[in-house]
Write an enzyme that holds these catalytic residues in place. Structure first.
Site, short mmCIF file in Angstrom:
data_model
loop_
_atom_site.label_atom_id
_atom_site.label_comp_id
_atom_site.label_asym_id
_atom_site.label_seq_id
_atom_site.Cartn_x
_atom_site.Cartn_y
_atom_site.Cartn_z
N LYS A 1 0.84 -1.20 0.00
CA LYS A 1 0.00 0.00 0.00
C LYS A 1 0.88 1.26 0.00
O LYS A 1 2.12 1.17 0.20
CB LYS A 1 -0.91 -0.04 1.23
CG LYS A 1 -1.87 -1.24 1.25
CD LYS A 1 -2.76 -1.19 2.48
CE LYS A 1 -3.60 -2.43 2.62
NZ LYS A 1 -4.47 -2.39 3.82
N TYR B 1 -12.22 -2.63 -2.54
CA TYR B 1 -12.69 -2.62 -1.15
C TYR B 1 -14.21 -2.52 -1.03
O TYR B 1 -14.72 -2.07 -0.01
CB TYR B 1 -12.02 -1.48 -0.38
CG TYR B 1 -10.60 -1.79 0.08
CD1 TYR B 1 -10.32 -2.92 0.86
CD2 TYR B 1 -9.53 -0.97 -0.26
CE1 TYR B 1 -9.03 -3.21 1.29
CE2 TYR B 1 -8.23 -1.26 0.17
CZ TYR B 1 -7.99 -2.38 0.95
OH TYR B 1 -6.72 -2.67 1.37
N PHE C 1 -14.87 3.65 8.24
CA PHE C 1 -13.50 3.98 7.83
C PHE C 1 -13.32 4.02 6.31
O PHE C 1 -12.25 4.34 5.82
CB PHE C 1 -12.50 2.99 8.45
CG PHE C 1 -12.71 1.54 8.07
CD1 PHE C 1 -12.23 1.04 6.87
CD2 PHE C 1 -13.38 0.68 8.93
CE1 PHE C 1 -12.41 -0.29 6.52
CE2 PHE C 1 -13.57 -0.66 8.60
CZ PHE C 1 -13.09 -1.14 7.38
N ARG D 1 -1.10 -14.72 4.20
CA ARG D 1 -1.76 -14.06 5.34
C ARG D 1 -0.95 -14.28 6.63
O ARG D 1 -0.89 -13.41 7.49
CB ARG D 1 -3.19 -14.57 5.52
CG ARG D 1 -4.10 -14.33 4.33
CD ARG D 1 -4.81 -13.00 4.33
NE ARG D 1 -5.73 -12.81 5.42
CZ ARG D 1 -6.52 -11.74 5.53
NH1 ARG D 1 -6.49 -10.79 4.59
NH2 ARG D 1 -7.34 -11.60 6.55
N THR E 1 -4.59 -7.49 11.03
CA THR E 1 -4.81 -6.15 10.46
C THR E 1 -4.12 -5.03 11.25
O THR E 1 -3.52 -4.13 10.66
CB THR E 1 -6.34 -5.86 10.39
OG1 THR E 1 -6.98 -7.00 9.79
CG2 THR E 1 -6.64 -4.63 9.56
N ARG F 1 3.37 -6.96 9.30
CA ARG F 1 2.71 -5.90 10.07
C ARG F 1 3.27 -5.83 11.50
O ARG F 1 3.38 -4.75 12.08
CB ARG F 1 1.20 -6.14 10.07
CG ARG F 1 0.56 -5.81 8.72
CD ARG F 1 -0.86 -6.32 8.64
NE ARG F 1 -1.56 -5.88 7.43
CZ ARG F 1 -2.73 -6.36 7.05
NH1 ARG F 1 -3.34 -7.30 7.76
NH2 ARG F 1 -3.32 -5.92 5.95
N ASN G 1 -1.23 -0.19 7.37
CA ASN G 1 -0.71 -1.52 7.67
C ASN G 1 0.06 -2.14 6.50
O ASN G 1 0.31 -3.33 6.45
CB ASN G 1 -1.81 -2.45 8.20
CG ASN G 1 -2.93 -2.66 7.19
OD1 ASN G 1 -2.78 -2.32 6.02
ND2 ASN G 1 -4.02 -3.23 7.64
N HIS H 1 -1.67 -5.54 1.55
CA HIS H 1 -2.93 -6.27 1.40
C HIS H 1 -2.62 -7.69 0.92
O HIS H 1 -1.73 -7.89 0.11
CB HIS H 1 -3.82 -5.58 0.35
CG HIS H 1 -4.95 -6.45 -0.09
ND1 HIS H 1 -6.13 -6.55 0.62
CD2 HIS H 1 -5.08 -7.32 -1.13
CE1 HIS H 1 -6.93 -7.43 0.02
NE2 HIS H 1 -6.31 -7.91 -1.04
N GLU I 1 -9.65 -10.22 -7.23
CA GLU I 1 -8.63 -9.16 -7.13
C GLU I 1 -7.57 -9.30 -8.22
O GLU I 1 -7.11 -8.30 -8.78
CB GLU I 1 -8.00 -9.21 -5.73
CG GLU I 1 -8.99 -8.77 -4.65
CD GLU I 1 -8.57 -9.15 -3.23
OE1 GLU I 1 -7.45 -9.70 -3.05
OE2 GLU I 1 -9.37 -8.89 -2.30
P1 DAT Z 1 -7.02 -7.07 6.13
O1 DAT Z 1 -6.28 -6.04 5.34
O2 DAT Z 1 -6.22 -7.55 7.31
O3 DAT Z 1 -7.57 -8.19 5.30
P2 DAT Z 1 -9.76 -6.06 6.27
O4 DAT Z 1 -9.99 -6.75 4.97
O5 DAT Z 1 -10.69 -6.36 7.39
O6 DAT Z 1 -8.27 -6.31 6.80
O7 DAT Z 1 -9.79 -4.48 6.05
C1 DAT Z 1 -9.25 -3.92 4.87
C2 DAT Z 1 -8.45 -2.70 5.26
O8 DAT Z 1 -9.32 -1.69 5.79
C3 DAT Z 1 -7.42 -2.96 6.37
O9 DAT Z 1 -6.20 -3.44 5.86
C4 DAT Z 1 -7.29 -1.61 6.99
C5 DAT Z 1 -8.67 -1.02 6.86
N1 DAT Z 1 -9.46 -1.21 8.07
C6 DAT Z 1 -10.09 -2.33 8.45
N2 DAT Z 1 -10.73 -2.19 9.62
C7 DAT Z 1 -10.48 -0.90 9.99
C8 DAT Z 1 -10.85 -0.12 11.12
N3 DAT Z 1 -11.61 -0.61 12.08
N4 DAT Z 1 -10.40 1.16 11.16
C9 DAT Z 1 -9.63 1.68 10.19
N5 DAT Z 1 -9.25 0.98 9.10
C10 DAT Z 1 -9.67 -0.29 9.00
MG MG Z 2 -9.02 -8.09 3.78
#
Ligand code: DAT
Ligand code: MG
Length: 159
Positions: free
Chosen positions: A20, A60, A68, A96, A102, A113, A123, A126, A137
């Site tokens: 990212k 997303y 968020f 993963r 996350t 991370r 973080n 992805h 994707e």
């Molecule tokens: P991951 O990237 O671990 O698969 P995710 O798919 O649940 O996590 O979320 C996608 C992205 O969105 C994540 O990398 C960061 C952001 N994100 C997720 N939950 C969040 C939150 N509660 N507050 C802020 N950003 C968040």
């Molecule tokens: Mg995810």
């Protein structure tokens, strides 16, 4: 008597991995690629792009109703990302594990991370979470397709 193994059968998969904007800005691209290479995964596509609003929204879409989401869109479209496809046995779950949870503050040392992150949004990386999302994707970010090639060292990665 049939032998019932508890060990799941491993399948060859390709996962979508993306450094990212924070990871690119912090100069962590080489570090991240090195970890995937050293693990034994095979790189089958790589490019740097500045994501459009449209591709970020599609990628997303599952989070579009979350509070968020606007911040996430601003962040992902803020600068270049590095898009990759990595192939290997169970590569989706293996990636993963390398990436970690996350929130960087909760991620174990040794994970990407956990070693480099202190926040939820920033973080750095992805990784696809399942076969269907990986395919979605990969098609989204690599409409031109992936490379098919034989990496000789793979014969020393798998028995
Ligand atoms: P991951 O990237 O671990 O698969 P995710 O798919 O649940 O996590 O979320 C996608 C992205 O969105 C994540 O990398 C960061 C952001 N994100 C997720 N939950 C969040 C939150 N509660 N507050 C802020 N950003 C968040
Ligand atoms: Mg995810």
């Amino acid at each position: 008597m049939p032998c019932l193994s508890a060990i799941p059968v491993s399948i060859m998969e390709t996962t979508y991995i993306m450094v990212k904007p924070d990871g690119v800005q912090r100069g962590l691209v080489g570090e991240i690629i090195g970890r995937f290479e050293r693990k034994g995964l095979q790189l089958v596509a790589l490019k740097q792009v500045i994501p459009t609003e449209e591709i970020a929204r599609t990628h997303y879409a599952v989070h579009s109703e979350r509070p968020f989401f606007p911040g996430l869109m601003k962040f992902i479209t803020s600068g270049p990302v590095v898009c990759m496809a990595w192939q290997g046995k169970d590569s989706i779950s293996v990636a993963r594990l390398l990436i970690g949870p996350t929130n960087g503050r909760e991620a174990a040392p040794g994970t990407i991370r956990g070693d480099f992150g202190m926040d939820m949004g920033f973080n750095m990386i992805h990784g696809s979470d399942a076969v269907d999302t990986a395919n979605f994707e990969l098609n989204l970010w690599f409409p031109e397709g992936l490379n098919t090639w034989t990496q000789d060292s793979q014969t020393w990665v798998y028995e």
